[in-house]
Design an enzyme around this catalytic site. Sequence first.
Site, mmCIF file in Angstrom:
data_model
loop_
_atom_site.group_PDB
_atom_site.id
_atom_site.type_symbol
_atom_site.label_atom_id
_atom_site.label_comp_id
_atom_site.label_asym_id
_atom_site.label_seq_id
_atom_site.Cartn_x
_atom_site.Cartn_y
_atom_site.Cartn_z
ATOM 1 N N SER A 103 41.530 34.388 43.058
ATOM 2 C CA SER A 103 40.243 34.322 42.521
ATOM 3 C C SER A 103 39.527 35.458 42.902
ATOM 4 O O SER A 103 40.044 36.589 42.224
ATOM 5 C CB SER A 103 39.402 33.105 43.005
ATOM 6 O OG SER A 103 38.472 32.995 42.419
ATOM 7 N N ASP A 241 34.949 37.540 37.684
ATOM 8 C CA ASP A 241 35.745 37.451 39.046
ATOM 9 C C ASP A 241 37.263 37.666 38.575
ATOM 10 O O ASP A 241 37.492 37.853 37.245
ATOM 11 C CB ASP A 241 35.471 36.573 39.913
ATOM 12 C CG ASP A 241 35.987 35.099 39.443
ATOM 13 O OD1 ASP A 241 36.185 34.967 38.301
ATOM 14 O OD2 ASP A 241 36.116 34.185 40.546
ATOM 15 N N ASP A 243 39.749 36.198 38.485
ATOM 16 C CA ASP A 243 40.547 35.041 37.590
ATOM 17 C C ASP A 243 39.566 34.297 36.537
ATOM 18 O O ASP A 243 40.421 33.815 35.762
ATOM 19 C CB ASP A 243 41.039 33.943 38.622
ATOM 20 C CG ASP A 243 39.900 32.836 38.991
ATOM 21 O OD1 ASP A 243 38.873 33.248 39.175
ATOM 22 O OD2 ASP A 243 40.685 31.825 39.291
ATOM 23 N N ASP A 245 36.891 32.531 36.367
ATOM 24 C CA ASP A 245 36.356 31.326 36.283
ATOM 25 C C ASP A 245 34.658 31.364 36.611
ATOM 26 O O ASP A 245 34.132 30.691 36.604
ATOM 27 C CB ASP A 245 36.911 30.228 36.965
ATOM 28 C CG ASP A 245 37.075 30.513 38.362
ATOM 29 O OD1 ASP A 245 36.656 31.767 38.894
ATOM 30 O OD2 ASP A 245 37.647 29.680 39.038
#
Length: 450
Positions: A103, A241, A243, A245
């Site tokens: 993430s 960010d 990743d 999400d």
Amino acid sequence: MTQEKQYFGTDGIRGRVGSGVITPEFLLKLGWAAGQVFAKEGRSQILIGKDTRISGYMFEAVLEAGLSAAGCDILLVGPMPTPAVAYLTRAFHADAGIVISASHNPYYDNGIKFFSEDGAKLPDEVELAIEAELAKDMTTAESHLLGKALRIDDAGGRYVEFCKSTSGYLNLEGLHVVLDCAHGATYDVAPKVFRELGAKVSLVGAQPDGLNINKGVGSTHPASLQRAVLELEADLGIAFDGDGDRVLMVDHEGELVDGDELLFLLAIHLHNQNRLQGGVVGTLMTNLGLEVALKKEGIELVRAQVGDRYVMEQLHQRGWVLGGENSGHLVCKHVTTTGDGIVAALQVLCALKAADQTLSQAKSGMRKFPQVMINVQMPTKMDVQVLPEVQAELEAQARVLGDSGRILLRPSGTEPLVRIMVEGEDIGQVKRCCERLASVVKAAVEASTV
């Protein structure tokens, strides 16, 4: 999560690569264990996506080997946002999806997150079943039962079309937007989504090299985006960010618009269209200003524990469609199954167009309350709220703040410290209250450990 857990946390399995926490041997066994759990009669298919960090190559290859050894076929989609893997798992009717990502963490961290066949996070009982398989000796399927791997070349295009469809193919002609992709998983698909909807797109953080994910860019470092919006005189900026999400935004004046403010815009939009289906789920860290602003509109705010998993649990339990965190992890369940930065950004643009407002104008309906946070170190993890001195001071400061403020003592989930957060209308009062509480907590902890 239950106490039996050994590997799974609230956001999958995560650790620093090369530290001994996550090794190729462990990943091989994890792939095999997951394959054992997801295997069904006939051939099972597991879809794997990853972000742009360099260790993703190793993770992907070793997980693929473990799954193959368990007799599962593998669908490889390459660098793809976490929510894209959730969608593609459903679209390809896979038995599960795996995301290789840490993430918003630096490149040297990495992790594994699983999705069920319907694109949701795994229930505890399934994670426990994988844990149980990890404790067993690994075996390999007979040669004719080994799994095969197939790379899906059009996965990105499918996800781009999905994102566009969630906005009703919103017309963005005349809009100049700067996208900050954090050198992460959205670097390829996000520009295509916004350009194909007609926007003029400028880019920040869209040149991943395996080592620069989240480095000085993205939703955790929005200063670069703020500068770019001002320098390019863009209408707004959107930061994801690593990743994909999470999403934060920047208005045309270079002001950051966080997750709480974006939740407000979305809630008002859905409420005005009679599509909100209840209230809004925030967290213990959600700004009091959002609660006050929503209350004025007759919209209820419910606070979950910190973490998108807990937000999702509350949404499921209540049958509501909107929730999120101030970090920008926003869940729009009326259009998708999980937090999705691109989809949430498009929903905000839909709200702005419906209200015929700029981002700056729309966010002015909510006034954020000042927040002050102080971390107090402790020798060991302990519940400081049960200490009489702390209880007394909490009650005293609550009386000082009255209805116009809020106090939260929250132990860290990973470190021996307690986070003291105070918010209210008067920043001076808030600061004094937080400092006084921190002083009392520190003294009480020292006295209790003598």
